[in-house]
Enzyme design. Structure first.
Site, PDB file in Angstrom:
ATOM      1  CE  LYS A  78      -3.902   2.075   2.533  1.00 55.46           C
ATOM      2  NZ  LYS A  78      -4.826   1.954   3.682  1.00 55.46           N
ATOM      3  CB  SER A 158      -8.055   4.023   2.680  1.00 48.94           C
ATOM      4  OG  SER A 158      -7.235   3.353   3.633  1.00 48.94           O
ATOM      5  CB  SER A 182      -8.831   1.402   5.711  1.00 54.40           C
ATOM      6  OG  SER A 182      -9.522   2.621   5.725  1.00 54.40           O
TER       7      SER A 182
END
Length: 495
Positions: A78, A158, A182
């Site tokens: 990420k 997210s 998330s």
């Protein structure tokens, strides 16, 4: 699609150790898949040369017999994790061009364990979002489609890029971060497993901060066993993070016995929301029956302060974001606005932040600044902190009463279409976190497990919440749920 990229971490580990497969071959298969998946917009910074170098080192370790479980496993990272010499910009224009000279503790641990980095993954800007529509890189597209339609769906947020990449078999697993859901919400939207560990289990050092008392890194994987293997490599005390817990990291995979006879599972009555879709309610009841069939006792419990969780979260998280994001001012790194003649330092700050931050980040910074202001600090921020303590106490009470794990829905719906939630009312988007934020407020471990599909063929997840520091026990409950659900569906390839 290469069969190699469909492997789980556990399957690849066993094949690598047996000599049936090389890390180089596995890495090349993933790189090929990534090249053909631009339509998903999951990978935003590609590191093929680094991946090949790491794979070669992993193969050497495998040949020598010095091979941890993650050795040779290709991962997506990420974009919130700082990776040395590789763009790390939290999907924000304000960090455009930033390449850190240091490595986050979590990724450093993964590289020490022999894992391979394929590249950086898309996400909501500064991890603020539930649909991956706030990214400077553009939207991530869910590899799943509703039956009979080609409507582009959100992968959740997210960690949307992480979820989409794992679900589409572009990588064997990915790192995610979870501030209010998330990891778990995108995992549920894409039919994968997402684990949010206990706050302090994984170091936050080198992870670009959103809300420091809530953020926690975790694995996003194809199975519960893979989550246990990957967490083992990610977890551990870090002196560079003052909130990192100095407690031993147990063997999480060894905890996967599949035996939960006599365990007590709680169903919180406050999670039965008005207007909950019948499909979600049915899935929840089915999940409870699965655990009951495995020998667990399922009982109703009460978490009375749950109704205050969302407003509490959306005071505390923006307040901490306002403080954390104050450092992005155009002075030391990242984007700097072009100034007009006569502009001073104040104008530089204002123009840089106006240009660099997207609308959702600006909204949350303004909310956070407001609740921290002198006239409203006690009315909002201090009150939210007190309610957070009550929410945490609710969980402590039910665990003290003998509950071993708590079962809830992971999300209030299946994945929705990109743009469908883009209304004038951001609260509608925030409601996606209704089942997940309590876990972050209380600092507990939580996991989303794919457990079924809705009538349009989209995956649905169930969430299990565990006791602090008992990820092994939580994973064992999740394994039982995973085996009983037998979720094996995959998205049809359209990209």
């Amino acid at each position: 699609m290469s069969e190699l990229t469909r492997l789980t971490i556990a399957g690849a580990r066993d094949a690598l150790r047996a000599g049936d497969l090389t890390a180089a071959d596995l890495t090349e298969a993933c790189l090929t898949e990534i090249e053909g998946a631009d339509a998903l917009n999951a990978f935003v910074h590609h590191t093929p040369d680094m991946a090949r170098q790491q794979a070669a080192k992993a193969d050497a370790r495998l040949r020598s017999g010095d091979a941890p479980a993650m050795c040779g496993i290709p991962l997506g990272i990420k974009d919130l994790f700082c990776t040395k010499g590789v763009a790390s910009q939290a999907a924000s224009h304000i960090l455009g061009g930033f390449k850190p000279e240091y490595e986050s503790t979590v990724t450093a641990k993964l590289w020490e364990a022999g894992a391979v980095m394929l590249g950086k993954l898309n996400m909501d800007e500064f991890a603020m979002g539930s649909s991956n529509e706030t990214s400077a890189y553009g939207d991530v597209v869910n590899p799943w489609r509703r039956n009979g339609t080609d409507t582009a769906l959100t992968p959740g947020g997210s960690s949307g890029g992480s979820a989409a990449a794992v679900a589409a078999d572009l990588c064997l697993a990915a790192t995610g971060t979870d501030t209010g859901g998330s990891i778990r919400q995108p995992a549920a939207f894409t039919g994968i497993t997402g684990l949010k560990p206990t706050y302090g289990r994984c170091s936050r050092w080198g992870i670009i901060a959103f809300a420091s008392s809530l953020d926690q890194a975790g694995p996003m994987t194809k199975s519960v066993r893979d989550a246990a293997i990957m967490l083992q490599a990610m977890a551990g005390h870090d002196a560079k993070d003052s909130t990192s817990a100095d407690i031993p990291v147990p063997d999480f995979e060894a905890a996967l016995t599949g035996d939960i006879r006599g365990r007590k599972i709680g169903l919180p009555r406050e999670y039965r929301m008005d207007g909950m879709p019948a499909e979600i309610e049915k899935l929840w009841a089915t999940g409870a029956e699965m655990l009951r069939d495995a020998g667990a006792e399922v009982v109703d419990i009460s978490l009375p302060h749950t109704k205050y969780a969302l407003p509490t979260y959306y005071v505390i998280a923006p307040a901490e974001a306002s403080s954390n994001l104050a450092r992005y001012d155009g002075v030391r790194f990242g984007h700097r606005a072009k100034l007009s003649q006569g502009d001073g330092i104040t104008e530089m700050y204002e123009k840089t932040r106006a240009e660099g931050f997207g609308a959702e980040v600006q909204r949350r910074v303004m909310v956070g600044t407001y609740v921290l202001s002198a006239g409203f600090y006690d009315a909002y921020y201090n009150k939210a902190r007190k309610v957070r303590t009550l929410i945490k106490r609710d969980f402590e009470q039910v665990f003290a009463d003998g509950i071993d794990a708590i079962l809830t829905p992971a999300t209030p719906s299946a994945a929705f279409g990109l743009g469908e939630m883009a209304s004038a009312d951001p609260v509608q988007m925030y409601l996606n976190d209704v089942f997940t934020v309590t876990v972050n407020l209380a600092g507990l471990p939580g996991i989303s497990v794919p457990a079924g599909q809705d009538q349009r063929g989209l995956p649905l997840g169930l969430q299990l919440i565990g006791k602090p520091w008992e990820e092994g026990d939580l994973l064992n409950h999740a394994l039982v749920l995973e085996q009983a659900a037998g979720f094996a569906a995959r998205p049809d390839r359209w990209w």
